[in-house]
Design an enzyme around this catalytic site. Structure first.
Site, short mmCIF file in Angstrom:
data_model
loop_
_atom_site.label_atom_id
_atom_site.label_comp_id
_atom_site.label_asym_id
_atom_site.label_seq_id
_atom_site.Cartn_x
_atom_site.Cartn_y
_atom_site.Cartn_z
N ASP A 16 -3.09 8.02 -0.24
CA ASP A 16 -4.00 7.62 0.84
C ASP A 16 -5.07 6.71 0.25
O ASP A 16 -5.88 7.15 -0.57
CB ASP A 16 -4.62 8.89 1.43
CG ASP A 16 -5.59 8.60 2.55
OD1 ASP A 16 -5.88 7.42 2.84
OD2 ASP A 16 -6.07 9.58 3.14
N ILE A 17 -5.10 5.46 0.68
CA ILE A 17 -6.03 4.49 0.10
C ILE A 17 -7.49 4.85 0.37
O ILE A 17 -8.38 4.44 -0.36
CB ILE A 17 -5.71 3.05 0.58
CG1 ILE A 17 -6.34 2.01 -0.35
CG2 ILE A 17 -6.13 2.85 2.03
CD1 ILE A 17 -5.87 0.59 -0.11
N ASN A 30 -7.43 -5.99 12.25
CA ASN A 30 -6.96 -6.98 13.22
C ASN A 30 -8.11 -7.95 13.48
O ASN A 30 -9.24 -7.73 13.01
CB ASN A 30 -6.47 -6.33 14.52
CG ASN A 30 -7.54 -5.49 15.17
OD1 ASN A 30 -8.58 -6.00 15.57
ND2 ASN A 30 -7.34 -4.18 15.24
N GLY A 38 -3.08 2.86 12.17
CA GLY A 38 -2.62 2.69 10.79
C GLY A 38 -3.72 2.88 9.76
O GLY A 38 -4.60 3.73 9.90
N ASP A 40 -6.15 0.95 9.06
CA ASP A 40 -7.45 0.56 9.63
C ASP A 40 -8.13 1.79 10.25
O ASP A 40 -9.32 2.08 9.97
CB ASP A 40 -7.19 -0.52 10.69
CG ASP A 40 -8.45 -1.22 11.18
OD1 ASP A 40 -9.53 -1.01 10.60
OD2 ASP A 40 -8.33 -2.00 12.15
N SER A 128 0.30 -5.81 6.69
CA SER A 128 1.29 -6.30 7.68
C SER A 128 2.61 -5.54 7.73
O SER A 128 3.44 -5.83 8.59
CB SER A 128 1.62 -7.79 7.48
OG SER A 128 0.56 -8.60 7.93
N THR A 129 2.83 -4.57 6.82
CA THR A 129 4.16 -3.94 6.79
C THR A 129 4.28 -2.72 7.71
O THR A 129 5.33 -2.08 7.74
CB THR A 129 4.55 -3.50 5.36
OG1 THR A 129 3.64 -2.48 4.93
CG2 THR A 129 4.53 -4.67 4.40
N ILE A 131 2.36 -1.70 11.59
CA ILE A 131 2.36 -2.12 13.00
C ILE A 131 2.73 -3.60 13.13
O ILE A 131 3.39 -3.99 14.10
CB ILE A 131 0.96 -1.81 13.60
CG1 ILE A 131 0.77 -0.28 13.67
CG2 ILE A 131 0.80 -2.45 14.98
CD1 ILE A 131 -0.67 0.18 13.88
N TYR A 132 2.35 -4.44 12.17
CA TYR A 132 2.62 -5.88 12.27
C TYR A 132 4.04 -6.27 11.85
O TYR A 132 4.40 -7.46 11.93
CB TYR A 132 1.58 -6.68 11.48
CG TYR A 132 0.24 -6.83 12.20
CD1 TYR A 132 0.04 -6.31 13.47
CD2 TYR A 132 -0.83 -7.51 11.61
CE1 TYR A 132 -1.19 -6.45 14.13
CE2 TYR A 132 -2.05 -7.66 12.27
CZ TYR A 132 -2.22 -7.12 13.52
OH TYR A 132 -3.42 -7.27 14.17
N1 AR6 Z 1 -3.30 4.72 2.92
C1 AR6 Z 1 -2.43 3.81 2.45
N2 AR6 Z 1 -1.55 3.16 3.22
C2 AR6 Z 1 -1.54 3.48 4.53
C3 AR6 Z 1 -2.42 4.40 5.11
C4 AR6 Z 1 -3.34 5.05 4.23
N3 AR6 Z 1 -4.22 5.94 4.67
N4 AR6 Z 1 -2.16 4.47 6.45
C5 AR6 Z 1 -1.15 3.63 6.70
N5 AR6 Z 1 -0.75 3.02 5.55
P1 AR6 Z 1 -0.69 -0.83 9.21
P2 AR6 Z 1 -0.53 -3.74 9.60
C6 AR6 Z 1 0.28 2.02 5.33
O1 AR6 Z 1 0.09 -0.59 10.45
O2 AR6 Z 1 0.96 -3.70 9.62
C7 AR6 Z 1 -3.92 -1.59 12.91
O3 AR6 Z 1 -3.94 -1.08 14.22
C8 AR6 Z 1 1.40 1.92 6.33
O4 AR6 Z 1 2.39 2.92 6.04
O5 AR6 Z 1 -1.87 0.03 8.94
O6 AR6 Z 1 -1.21 -4.80 8.79
C9 AR6 Z 1 -4.87 -2.76 12.73
O7 AR6 Z 1 -6.05 -2.62 13.49
C10 AR6 Z 1 1.93 0.52 6.06
O8 AR6 Z 1 2.81 0.51 4.95
O9 AR6 Z 1 -1.20 -2.35 9.11
C11 AR6 Z 1 -4.02 -3.91 13.24
O10 AR6 Z 1 -4.04 -3.98 14.64
C12 AR6 Z 1 0.67 -0.26 5.67
O11 AR6 Z 1 -0.34 0.74 5.42
C13 AR6 Z 1 -2.63 -3.53 12.78
O12 AR6 Z 1 -2.63 -2.12 12.67
C14 AR6 Z 1 0.15 -1.22 6.72
O13 AR6 Z 1 0.36 -0.68 8.00
C15 AR6 Z 1 -2.33 -4.11 11.42
O14 AR6 Z 1 -0.99 -3.84 11.11
#
Ligand code: AR6
Length: 178
Positions: A16-17, A30, A38, A40, A128-129, A131-132
Site C-alpha cells: 500500500d503506497i 484525475n 483507486g 487517489d 493509469s493501469t 481505472i484508466y
Molecule cells: N497502493 C498502491 N497501489 C494502489 C493502491 C494503493 N493503496 N490502490 C490502488 N493501487 P488507479 P489510474 C493500484 O485506478 O488507472 C482514480 O479515480 C491499482 O491496483 O488508482 O491512473 C483517479 O481519481 C493500479 O495498479 O489509477 C482517476 O480518476 C494502480 O494503483 C483514476 O482513478 C493505478 O490504479 C486514475 O486511474
C-alpha cells in the site's frame, strides 16, 4: 512493504503506497485534483481532509481548468508518512492512439520535481493501469525506459515502484526493460 527486486536506486515493492515513508509519494489523480477512487481515494483517506483543501487551493491558484495529463502538482502529505504528494494525471488508455509519451511525462515530471526539491526517497504507483485501463505490461516498458534514462542524472534519489499486488509486481518485472 515487500521488496521484490533492488537495482541501483530503483526498487520494486508490493503493498500500500499510502504507508511509504519518504519525501514523497506520487498520486495517480484525475484532472479535477479533487479525489477519486483507486490509489487517489486511498491517498486522500490516509492523508486526511487537509489534502483535499490543499488540492482545492491548487485548483484556485495554479490550475483553474484542472491539471493537464502528464503534468504534476505538489502538496504536503499531511497525515501520510510521506512528507509530500506529487499529484499527476495519467492518460486514459486508448486503442486508437498512442499515449505512451503522456504516461512517460507523468514519471519524467515527477522525477524533475523530486530533483528540483532535492528529494531522496520517492514512490510511484502504477499510474493509469487501474481505472484508466493502461495495459500493465505496456506501462512497464514505458516506466522502465524513463527510469533507465533519467535516474542516472539524479544522484541521491531512490525510487520505489509500488504495486498493489504480488501479481502486478511480477508483471512489471517480466515486462520491464531493466
Ligand atoms: N497502493 C498502491 N497501489 C494502489 C493502491 C494503493 N493503496 N490502490 C490502488 N493501487 P488507479 P489510474 C493500484 O485506478 O488507472 C482514480 O479515480 C491499482 O491496483 O488508482 O491512473 C483517479 O481519481 C493500479 O495498479 O489509477 C482517476 O480518476 C494502480 O494503483 C483514476 O482513478 C493505478 O490504479 C486514475 O486511474
Amino acid at each position: 512493504m515487500k521488496i521484490h527486486w533492488q537495482g541501483e536506486r530503483l526498487s520494486v515493492a508490493e503493498g500500500d503506497i499510502t504507508r511509504f515513508d519518504g519525501d514523497a509519494i506520487v498520486n495517480a489523480a484525475n484532472q479535477s485534483l479533487l479525489g477519486g477512487g483507486g490509489v487517489d481515494g486511498a491517498i486522500h483517506r490516509a492523508a486526511g481532509p487537509a489534502l483535499l483543501e490543499a488540492c482545492k487551493e491548487l485548483r484556485d491558484k495554479a490550475w483553474p481548468d484542472g491539471l493537464p495529463v502528464g503534468q504534476v502538482a505538489v502538496t504536503p502529505g499531511f497525515r501520510l508518512a510521506a512528507n509530500h504528494v506529487i499529484h499527476t494525471v495519467g492518460p486514459v488508455h486508448a486503442k486508437s492512439e498512442d499515449r505512451s509519451q503522456q504516461l512517460a511525462d507523468c514519471y519524467r515530471h515527477a522525477l524533475d520535481v523530486a530533483a528540483e526539491r532535492g528529494f531522496s526517497r520517492l514512490a510511484f504507483p502504477a499510474i493509469s493501469t487501474g481505472i484508466y485501463g493502461y495495459p500493465p505490461a505496456a506501462a512497464a516498458a514505458i516506466v522502465s525506459d524513463v527510469m533507465r534514462e533519467r535516474l542516472p542524472n539524479i544522484p541521491g534519489l531512490e525510487v520505489t515502484l509500488v504495486f498493489f499486488s504480488a501479481a502486478d509486481a511480477e508483471t512489471f518485472l517480466r515486462a520491464a526493460n531493466l
